[in-house]
Write a protein that holds these residues in place. Structure first.
Motif, PDB file in Angstrom:
ATOM      1  N   SER A  69       5.898 -11.485  35.150  1.00 45.40           N
ATOM      2  CA  SER A  69       5.803 -11.841  36.564  1.00 45.40           C
ATOM      3  C   SER A  69       5.072 -10.724  37.301  1.00 45.40           C
ATOM      4  CB  SER A  69       7.205 -12.018  37.155  1.00 45.40           C
ATOM      5  OG  SER A  69       7.118 -12.237  38.543  1.00 45.40           O
ATOM      6  N   PRO A  70       4.058 -11.060  38.106  1.00 40.35           N
ATOM      7  CA  PRO A  70       3.322 -10.022  38.816  1.00 40.35           C
ATOM      8  C   PRO A  70       4.046  -9.498  40.046  1.00 40.35           C
ATOM      9  CG  PRO A  70       2.431 -12.170  39.344  1.00 40.35           C
ATOM     10  CD  PRO A  70       3.492 -12.369  38.300  1.00 40.35           C
ATOM     11  N   MET A  71       5.082 -10.233  40.515  1.00 39.69           N
ATOM     12  CA  MET A  71       5.773  -9.858  41.744  1.00 39.69           C
ATOM     13  C   MET A  71       7.150 -10.503  41.763  1.00 39.69           C
ATOM     14  SD  MET A  71       3.640 -12.368  44.279  1.00 39.69           S
ATOM     15  CE  MET A  71       2.124 -12.268  43.347  1.00 39.69           C
ATOM     16  N   PRO A  72       8.039 -10.006  42.627  1.00 40.61           N
ATOM     17  CA  PRO A  72       9.334 -10.667  42.747  1.00 40.61           C
ATOM     18  C   PRO A  72       9.173 -11.973  43.511  1.00 40.61           C
ATOM     19  CG  PRO A  72       9.173  -8.876  44.328  1.00 40.61           C
ATOM     20  CD  PRO A  72       7.928  -8.826  43.478  1.00 40.61           C
ATOM     21  N   GLY A  73       9.973 -12.956  43.175  1.00 39.48           N
ATOM     22  CA  GLY A  73       9.900 -14.225  43.887  1.00 39.48           C
ATOM     23  C   GLY A  73      10.757 -15.284  43.227  1.00 39.48           C
ATOM     24  N   THR A  74      10.536 -16.530  43.656  1.00 37.95           N
ATOM     25  CA  THR A  74      11.283 -17.676  43.168  1.00 37.95           C
ATOM     26  C   THR A  74      10.318 -18.675  42.540  1.00 37.95           C
ATOM     27  OG1 THR A  74      12.890 -17.401  44.946  1.00 37.95           O
ATOM     28  CG2 THR A  74      12.892 -19.520  43.826  1.00 37.95           C
ATOM     29  N   LEU A  76       8.953 -22.023  42.071  1.00 33.99           N
ATOM     30  CA  LEU A  76       9.020 -23.302  42.787  1.00 33.99           C
ATOM     31  C   LEU A  76       8.754 -24.479  41.858  1.00 33.99           C
ATOM     32  CD1 LEU A  76       7.227 -22.702  46.202  1.00 33.99           C
ATOM     33  CD2 LEU A  76       9.655 -22.737  45.691  1.00 33.99           C
ATOM     34  N   ARG A  77       7.701 -24.387  41.056  1.00 29.79           N
ATOM     35  CA  ARG A  77       7.318 -25.480  40.177  1.00 29.79           C
ATOM     36  C   ARG A  77       6.767 -24.921  38.871  1.00 29.79           C
ATOM     37  NH1 ARG A  77       5.365 -27.052  44.960  1.00 29.79           N
ATOM     38  NH2 ARG A  77       3.180 -26.563  44.542  1.00 29.79           N
ATOM     39  N   ILE A  78       7.060 -25.618  37.781  1.00 33.54           N
ATOM     40  CA  ILE A  78       6.478 -25.297  36.475  1.00 33.54           C
ATOM     41  C   ILE A  78       5.526 -26.446  36.157  1.00 33.54           C
ATOM     42  CG2 ILE A  78       6.921 -24.898  34.033  1.00 33.54           C
ATOM     43  CD1 ILE A  78       9.648 -23.739  34.876  1.00 33.54           C
ATOM     44  N   LEU A  79       4.258 -26.117  35.938  1.00 39.25           N
ATOM     45  CA  LEU A  79       3.207 -27.127  35.803  1.00 39.25           C
ATOM     46  C   LEU A  79       2.861 -27.478  34.361  1.00 39.25           C
ATOM     47  CD1 LEU A  79       0.907 -25.588  38.561  1.00 39.25           C
ATOM     48  CD2 LEU A  79       2.609 -27.393  38.828  1.00 39.25           C
ATOM     49  N   VAL A  80       3.447 -26.765  33.394  1.00 37.32           N
ATOM     50  CA  VAL A  80       3.151 -27.014  31.986  1.00 37.32           C
ATOM     51  C   VAL A  80       4.455 -27.169  31.206  1.00 37.32           C
ATOM     52  CG1 VAL A  80       0.941 -25.797  31.996  1.00 37.32           C
ATOM     53  CG2 VAL A  80       3.033 -24.546  31.479  1.00 37.32           C
ATOM     54  N   ASN A  81       4.332 -27.662  29.989  1.00 34.78           N
ATOM     55  CA  ASN A  81       5.468 -27.798  29.083  1.00 34.78           C
ATOM     56  C   ASN A  81       5.162 -27.068  27.786  1.00 34.78           C
ATOM     57  OD1 ASN A  81       7.079 -29.651  30.691  1.00 34.78           O
ATOM     58  ND2 ASN A  81       5.460 -31.144  30.275  1.00 34.78           N
ATOM     59  N   VAL A  82       6.200 -26.769  27.022  1.00 36.67           N
ATOM     60  CA  VAL A  82       6.015 -26.155  25.714  1.00 36.67           C
ATOM     61  C   VAL A  82       5.215 -27.129  24.854  1.00 36.67           C
ATOM     62  CG1 VAL A  82       7.175 -25.346  23.627  1.00 36.67           C
ATOM     63  CG2 VAL A  82       8.116 -24.791  25.862  1.00 36.67           C
ATOM     64  N   GLY A  83       4.176 -26.604  24.195  1.00 41.46           N
ATOM     65  CA  GLY A  83       3.321 -27.424  23.348  1.00 41.46           C
ATOM     66  C   GLY A  83       2.025 -27.829  24.030  1.00 41.46           C
ATOM     67  N   ASP A  84       1.930 -27.644  25.365  1.00 42.40           N
ATOM     68  CA  ASP A  84       0.696 -27.987  26.080  1.00 42.40           C
ATOM     69  C   ASP A  84      -0.410 -27.000  25.722  1.00 42.40           C
ATOM     70  OD1 ASP A  84       2.083 -29.998  27.325  1.00 42.40           O
ATOM     71  OD2 ASP A  84       2.023 -29.111  29.329  1.00 42.40           O
ATOM     72  N   THR A  85      -1.626 -27.506  25.630  1.00 44.22           N
ATOM     73  CA  THR A  85      -2.798 -26.656  25.440  1.00 44.22           C
ATOM     74  C   THR A  85      -3.330 -26.311  26.819  1.00 44.22           C
ATOM     75  OG1 THR A  85      -3.303 -27.733  23.353  1.00 44.22           O
ATOM     76  CG2 THR A  85      -5.094 -26.513  24.398  1.00 44.22           C
ATOM     77  N   ALA A  97       6.620 -16.021  46.935  1.00 49.28           N
ATOM     78  CA  ALA A  97       6.938 -14.630  47.264  1.00 49.28           C
ATOM     79  C   ALA A  97       6.568 -14.410  48.728  1.00 49.28           C
ATOM     80  CB  ALA A  97       6.168 -13.673  46.360  1.00 49.28           C
ATOM     81  N   MET A  98       7.480 -13.897  49.505  1.00 54.37           N
ATOM     82  CA  MET A  98       7.268 -13.630  50.927  1.00 54.37           C
ATOM     83  C   MET A  98       6.750 -14.869  51.650  1.00 54.37           C
ATOM     84  SD  MET A  98       5.920  -9.699  50.896  1.00 54.37           S
ATOM     85  CE  MET A  98       4.368 -10.080  50.153  1.00 54.37           C
ATOM     86  N   LYS A  99       7.368 -16.030  51.370  1.00 49.06           N
ATOM     87  CA  LYS A  99       7.043 -17.312  51.999  1.00 49.06           C
ATOM     88  C   LYS A  99       5.626 -17.788  51.712  1.00 49.06           C
ATOM     89  CE  LYS A  99      10.491 -16.850  55.564  1.00 49.06           C
ATOM     90  NZ  LYS A  99      10.802 -16.984  56.959  1.00 49.06           N
ATOM     91  N   MET A 100       5.022 -17.264  50.647  1.00 46.88           N
ATOM     92  CA  MET A 100       3.693 -17.715  50.226  1.00 46.88           C
ATOM     93  C   MET A 100       3.797 -18.273  48.813  1.00 46.88           C
ATOM     94  SD  MET A 100       1.144 -14.758  51.626  1.00 46.88           S
ATOM     95  CE  MET A 100      -0.243 -15.562  50.877  1.00 46.88           C
ATOM     96  N   GLU A 101       3.068 -19.357  48.555  1.00 42.95           N
ATOM     97  CA  GLU A 101       3.046 -19.938  47.220  1.00 42.95           C
ATOM     98  C   GLU A 101       1.896 -19.328  46.437  1.00 42.95           C
ATOM     99  OE1 GLU A 101       3.084 -24.187  47.276  1.00 42.95           O
ATOM    100  OE2 GLU A 101       4.908 -24.266  48.474  1.00 42.95           O
ATOM    101  N   ASN A 102       2.212 -18.717  45.303  1.00 38.47           N
ATOM    102  CA  ASN A 102       1.215 -18.049  44.461  1.00 38.47           C
ATOM    103  C   ASN A 102       1.122 -18.778  43.133  1.00 38.47           C
ATOM    104  OD1 ASN A 102       0.845 -15.403  46.081  1.00 38.47           O
ATOM    105  ND2 ASN A 102       3.055 -15.655  45.932  1.00 38.47           N
TER     106      ASN A 102
END
Length: 133
Positions: A69-74, A76-85, A97-102
């Motif tokens: 993780s490049p920074m602390p945060g939460t 929100l969404r995971i866009l890939v699954n195990v096995g995806d290319t 992080a800090m109310k911004m979506e990264n």
């Protein structure tokens, strides 16, 4: 993609235009067809060879090659699954992080071999997020 930002430095506002270079265009996900319910088997006994598909992907052990993780945060969404290319710079997850979506993007092309967080998890800098093999 050209983006405009307003920046304030020492009380003076500046309008800045920035062009995103090398970004991967996001393709909308195709809708998934609903799965018909299956009648339960009579007294089915799982064999040791059958994998537990209900296990959480967050329990996947992280190796030293996991993307940190490049920074602390939460998460929100995971866009890939195990096995995806995935391709280099492809968005993998959204970290708030800090109310911004990264966007957390793939550092290299390959196959997702492990996801070490779940949606809603709070992470600290350096914690493993995903492993690409």
């Amino acid at each position: 993609m050209l983006r405009k930002f307003k920046i304030s430095i020492d009380g003076k506002e500046y309008l800045v235009e920035m062009e995103e270079i090398g970004g991967v265009p996001q393709v909308p996900a195709a809708p998934v067809a609903p799965v018909a319910p299956v009648a339960p088997a009579a007294e089915a006994v799982p064999t040791p060879a059958q994998a537990d598909t209900t296990a959480s992907v967050a329990n996947t052990p992280a190796g030293s090659d996991a993307m940190p993780s490049p920074m602390p945060g939460t998460i929100l969404r995971i866009l890939v699954n195990v096995g995806d290319t995935v391709q280099e710079n492809q968005p993998l997850m959204i970290l708030e992080a800090m109310k911004m979506e990264n966007e957390i993007v793939a550092g290299k092309a390959g196959t997702v071999t492990g996801i070490h967080v779940q949606q809603g998890d709070m992470v600290n800098p350096g914690e493993p997020l995903v492993t690409i093999g």
